[in-house]
Design an enzyme around this catalytic site. Structure first.
Site, PDB file in Angstrom:
ATOM      1  N   GLY A  14      45.095  45.211  32.475  1.00  0.00           N
ATOM      2  CA  GLY A  14      45.260  45.282  33.362  1.00  0.00           C
ATOM      3  C   GLY A  14      46.961  45.029  33.615  1.00  0.00           C
ATOM      4  N   ASN A  16      49.760  46.740  34.210  1.00  0.00           N
ATOM      5  CA  ASN A  16      50.625  47.528  34.849  1.00  0.00           C
ATOM      6  C   ASN A  16      50.957  47.518  36.161  1.00  0.00           C
ATOM      7  OD1 ASN A  16      47.026  48.659  34.864  1.00  0.00           O
ATOM      8  ND2 ASN A  16      47.944  49.561  36.182  1.00  0.00           N
ATOM      9  N   GLY A  18      49.380  44.922  39.777  1.00  0.00           N
ATOM     10  CA  GLY A  18      49.165  44.224  40.610  1.00  0.00           C
ATOM     11  C   GLY A  18      49.229  42.556  40.116  1.00  0.00           C
ATOM     12  N   GLY A  20      48.356  41.180  37.569  1.00  0.00           N
ATOM     13  CA  GLY A  20      48.830  41.318  35.894  1.00  0.00           C
ATOM     14  C   GLY A  20      49.922  41.586  35.361  1.00  0.00           C
ATOM     15  N   SER A 145      38.055  34.266  40.208  1.00  0.00           N
ATOM     16  CA  SER A 145      38.383  34.138  41.611  1.00  0.00           C
ATOM     17  C   SER A 145      37.607  33.269  42.400  1.00  0.00           C
ATOM     18  CB  SER A 145      37.458  35.751  42.497  1.00  0.00           C
ATOM     19  OG  SER A 145      37.562  35.902  43.674  1.00  0.00           O
ATOM     20  N   TYR A 185      30.343  41.615  42.301  1.00  0.00           N
ATOM     21  CA  TYR A 185      31.778  41.186  42.271  1.00  0.00           C
ATOM     22  C   TYR A 185      32.152  39.513  41.857  1.00  0.00           C
ATOM     23  CZ  TYR A 185      36.923  39.859  42.638  1.00  0.00           C
ATOM     24  OH  TYR A 185      38.159  39.318  41.607  1.00  0.00           O
TER      25      TYR A 185
HETATM   26  N1  LIG Z   1      43.679  40.306  44.933  1.00  0.00           N
HETATM   27  C1  LIG Z   1      43.493  39.235  44.712  1.00  0.00           C
HETATM   28  O1  LIG Z   1      42.983  38.496  46.362  1.00  0.00           O
HETATM   29  C2  LIG Z   1      42.001  38.760  43.512  1.00  0.00           C
HETATM   30  C3  LIG Z   1      41.491  37.561  43.926  1.00  0.00           C
HETATM   31  C4  LIG Z   1      40.766  36.359  43.332  1.00  0.00           C
HETATM   32  C5  LIG Z   1      41.123  37.272  42.401  1.00  0.00           C
HETATM   33  N2  LIG Z   1      41.479  38.218  41.649  1.00  0.00           N
HETATM   34  C6  LIG Z   1      41.532  38.587  40.309  1.00  0.00           C
HETATM   35  O2  LIG Z   1      42.684  39.541  39.836  1.00  0.00           O
HETATM   36  C7  LIG Z   1      42.708  40.167  38.512  1.00  0.00           C
HETATM   37  C8  LIG Z   1      44.267  41.528  39.008  1.00  0.00           C
HETATM   38  O3  LIG Z   1      43.394  41.830  40.255  1.00  0.00           O
HETATM   39  P1  LIG Z   1      44.555  42.467  40.996  1.00  0.00           P
HETATM   40  O4  LIG Z   1      44.349  42.242  43.040  1.00  0.00           O
HETATM   41  O5  LIG Z   1      45.749  42.114  40.394  1.00  0.00           O
HETATM   42  O6  LIG Z   1      44.205  44.332  41.091  1.00  0.00           O
HETATM   43  P2  LIG Z   1      44.332  45.232  40.735  1.00  0.00           P
HETATM   44  O7  LIG Z   1      45.801  45.711  41.375  1.00  0.00           O
HETATM   45  O8  LIG Z   1      43.631  45.915  41.348  1.00  0.00           O
HETATM   46  O9  LIG Z   1      45.087  45.476  39.063  1.00  0.00           O
HETATM   47  C9  LIG Z   1      43.392  45.557  38.757  1.00  0.00           C
HETATM   48  C10 LIG Z   1      44.191  45.817  37.204  1.00  0.00           C
HETATM   49  O10 LIG Z   1      42.643  46.044  36.415  1.00  0.00           O
HETATM   50  C11 LIG Z   1      42.498  47.506  35.441  1.00  0.00           C
HETATM   51  N3  LIG Z   1      41.410  47.524  35.675  1.00  0.00           N
HETATM   52  C12 LIG Z   1      40.329  48.217  36.670  1.00  0.00           C
HETATM   53  N4  LIG Z   1      39.521  48.693  35.799  1.00  0.00           N
HETATM   54  C13 LIG Z   1      39.656  48.840  34.020  1.00  0.00           C
HETATM   55  C14 LIG Z   1      39.680  49.298  33.247  1.00  0.00           C
HETATM   56  N5  LIG Z   1      37.797  49.924  33.499  1.00  0.00           N
HETATM   57  N6  LIG Z   1      40.326  48.928  32.139  1.00  0.00           N
HETATM   58  C15 LIG Z   1      41.469  48.935  31.963  1.00  0.00           C
HETATM   59  N7  LIG Z   1      41.766  48.002  33.223  1.00  0.00           N
HETATM   60  C16 LIG Z   1      41.196  48.034  34.525  1.00  0.00           C
HETATM   61  C17 LIG Z   1      43.789  48.150  37.113  1.00  0.00           C
HETATM   62  O11 LIG Z   1      44.101  49.576  36.468  1.00  0.00           O
HETATM   63  P3  LIG Z   1      44.333  51.305  37.566  1.00  0.00           P
HETATM   64  O12 LIG Z   1      45.628  50.597  37.623  1.00  0.00           O
HETATM   65  O13 LIG Z   1      44.344  51.563  35.932  1.00  0.00           O
HETATM   66  O14 LIG Z   1      43.380  50.556  38.254  1.00  0.00           O
HETATM   67  C18 LIG Z   1      44.396  46.915  37.189  1.00  0.00           C
HETATM   68  O15 LIG Z   1      45.810  47.392  36.479  1.00  0.00           O
HETATM   69  C19 LIG Z   1      41.407  40.745  39.142  1.00  0.00           C
HETATM   70  O16 LIG Z   1      40.627  40.779  37.933  1.00  0.00           O
HETATM   71  C20 LIG Z   1      40.284  40.188  40.285  1.00  0.00           C
HETATM   72  O17 LIG Z   1      39.603  39.838  40.390  1.00  0.00           O
HETATM   73  C21 LIG Z   1      42.194  39.597  43.030  1.00  0.00           C
END
Ligand SMILES: NC(=O)c1ccc[n+]([C@@H]2O[C@H](COP(=O)([O-])OP(=O)(O)OC[C@H]3O[C@@H](n4cnc5c(N)ncnc54)[C@H](OP(=O)(O)O)[C@@H]3O)[C@@H](O)[C@H]2O)c1
Length: 332
Positions: A14, A16, A18, A20, A145, A185
Site C-alpha cells: 500500500g 502508493n 497515504g 505507506g 491502529s 476493522y
Molecule cells: N489514517 C489513519 O487514521 C490510520 C490510523 C491507524 C492506523 N492506520 C493504518 O495505516 C495503514 C495505511 O492507511 P492509510 O490511512 O494510509 O489509508 P489509505 O490512504 O487508504 O492507504 C491504504 C493503502 O492500502 C492499500 N490497499 C487496500 N486494499 C488493498 C489490497 N486488497 N491489496 C493491496 N493494497 C491494498 C490501498 O490501495 P489503493 O490505493 O489501491 O486503495 C492503499 O495503498 C492501514 O493499515 C491503516 O489501518 C491508519
C-alpha cells in the site's frame, strides 16, 4: 555517508498512497541504500506514485510490483515475482496496506470477509512466503491502529471483539453474528498485533532470529491521521468529515492526538531504518513512542490460535514457510 547504489530491498504494501507513500518517501529521502518496492493492487496508481517519489526525493531505486492482498493467488504470484526479481537482498517488509469497510459484509476472491482478508490474512501469507527470501539483519513492521485498544480513546467506541479466526474470516459459518464494519476493522488491527508478537516468538523459538542475525518484528500505530483514503468506502458524509479541519479540531478537543501523513509515515520508516532499533523486537510503537498495546493483545493463546487457523485458511504448505512447529511453544 549514504550508499551510492541500493544494497537492501524494502517492500512497502500500500505504498502508493497515504501513510505507506510517506513511509517510502522518508526511506528514499534518508538513505540511498534502500531499493524500494511499492506493492500495490493498482499498477496505474503505483506507477504514478513511483514517479512522484522519484521526483520528490531524487532516489532512483524505487519500483512498483502488483500485489492484491484480497487474493491469495496474487499474494503467491507477488512472492514468486520477488524471488525471481533482480533486486538487492530483501531486508525489510512494511505491512502497511489496510482497508476499513463501514457497510455490510463483503468478501475477498477467496471468500474471506474483506477487512480480515486484506488486513490480516493477505499479510500473514505474504510474510510467510517472503521469510523464505529474507536476509538478516531484517525488519518487519505490521501497521496496526490505536482502535485495537478499548482502554484508549481511539478504541473505546468501537472496540475489537476477538472470538477466533474463523468467526472473522467466515462469519456466516461461525454460528456467531458478524461484527459491524468498524469493529471488524479494530479487530483486524488487534490481529495485526497478535500476528506481530506471535511471529516474533516463533522466529526466536525456532532459531530464525538470533542476536547476531536478527529478524525484528514490531507493530505500529500511526495515530489518528485524518485525510487519508482509509474511509473511501464510507458514506459521503463520513468521508467529508474525515477530510475536514473542523473534525480534526473536534478530535483534538476530546483528547485524541491527531497526527499527519508526513509525521506518521516518517515514524513508520524509522522502525525500518533507525540503527537504535536494530535489536528491538516484539514491541508496539505509537508514532515515535514505544508503549504497551492493549491487555488482550498479549494473550498468547489467542495469538497462537490466530496463527494456526490463518495457516489453515490460506492453505499454507510446508514448503511455503520456514516454520517447523505447528503449535506455538507459547501455548504450552
Ligand atoms: N489514517 C489513519 O487514521 C490510520 C490510523 C491507524 C492506523 N492506520 C493504518 O495505516 C495503514 C495505511 O492507511 P492509510 O490511512 O494510509 O489509508 P489509505 O490512504 O487508504 O492507504 C491504504 C493503502 O492500502 C492499500 N490497499 C487496500 N486494499 C488493498 C489490497 N486488497 N491489496 C493491496 N493494497 C491494498 C490501498 O490501495 P489503493 O490505493 O489501491 O486503495 C492503499 O495503498 C492501514 O493499515 C491503516 O489501518 C491508519
Amino acid at each position: 555517508m549514504p550508499a551510492l547504489t541500493a544494497q537492501r530491498t524494502v517492500i512497502v504494501t500500500g505504498g502508493n498512497t497515504g501513510l505507506g507513500y510517506h513511509c517510502a518517501k522518508s526511506l528514499a529521502a534518508s538513505d540511498q541504500g534502500w531499493h524500494i518496492i511499492i506493492a500495490s493492487r493498482d499498477q496505474t496508481k503505483a506507477s504514478a506514485a513511483v514517479r512522484n517519489l522519484i521526483n520528490e526525493t531524487s532516489h532512483r531505486h524505487i519500483e512498483a510490483l502488483q500485489l492484491d492482498l484480497a487474493s491469495l493467488v496474487s499474494v503467491r504470484a507477488f512472492a514468486a515475482t520477488v524471488a525471481q526479481h533482480p533486486a538487492p537482498p530483501l531486508g525489510a517488509i512494511v505491512c502497511n496496506a489496510g482497508i476499513s469497510i463501514a457497510g455490510g459484509l463483503t468478501y475477498t476472491t477467496d471468500g474471506f470477509e474483506t477487512t480480515f482478508g486484506v488486513n490480516h490474512l493477505g499479510h500473514f501469507l505474504l510474510i510467510n512466503l517472503l521469510l523464505r527470501q529474507i536476509t538478516t539483519p531484517a525488519r518487519i513492521v505490521l501497521v496496526s491502529s490505536g482502535t485495537h485498544d478499548p482502554d484508549t480513546l481511539d478504541g473505546r467506541f468501537n472496540p475489537p471483539l476477538y472470538y477466533n479466526a474463523v468467526h472473522l474470516a467466515r462469519p456466516e459459518e461461525s454460528g456467531r453474528p458478524p461484527l459491524p464494519g468498524i469493529r471488524r476493522y479494530s479487530t483486524s488491527k488487534l490481529c495485526n498485533i497478535f500476528c506481530a508478537y506471535e511471529l516474533n516468538r516463533r522466529l526466536i523459538a525456532e532459531g530464525h532470529s538470533t542476536a547476531e542475525h536478527p529478524i525484528t518484528v514490531n507493530a505500529y500505530d500511526p495515530g489518528p491521521v485524518p485525510g487519508t483514503g482509509l474511509v473511501r468506502d464510507y458514506p459521503a458524509t463520513a468521508r467529508t468529515l474525515w477530510e475536514s479541519s473542523v473534525f480534526r479540531r473536534a478530535l483534538n478537543m476530546i483528547g485524541l492526538k491527531i497526527s499527519d501523513v508526513a509525521t506518521s509515515g516518517k515514524a513508520m520508516a524509522r522502525l525500518i531504518s533507525d540503527p537504535a532499533l536494530a535489536g528491538v523486537s516484539g514491541k508496539y510503537f505509537q508514532i515515535a513512542q514505544e508503549r504497551a498495546s492493549s491487555q488482550e493483545s498479549y494473550d498468547i493463546r489467542k495469538a497462537a490460535e490466530l496463527w494456526e487457523s490463518s495457516a489453515e485458511l490460506v492453505k499454507l504448505m510446508p514448503d511455503e514457510t520456514i516454520f517447523q512447529a505447528q503449535m506455538a511453544a507459547a501455548t504450552n
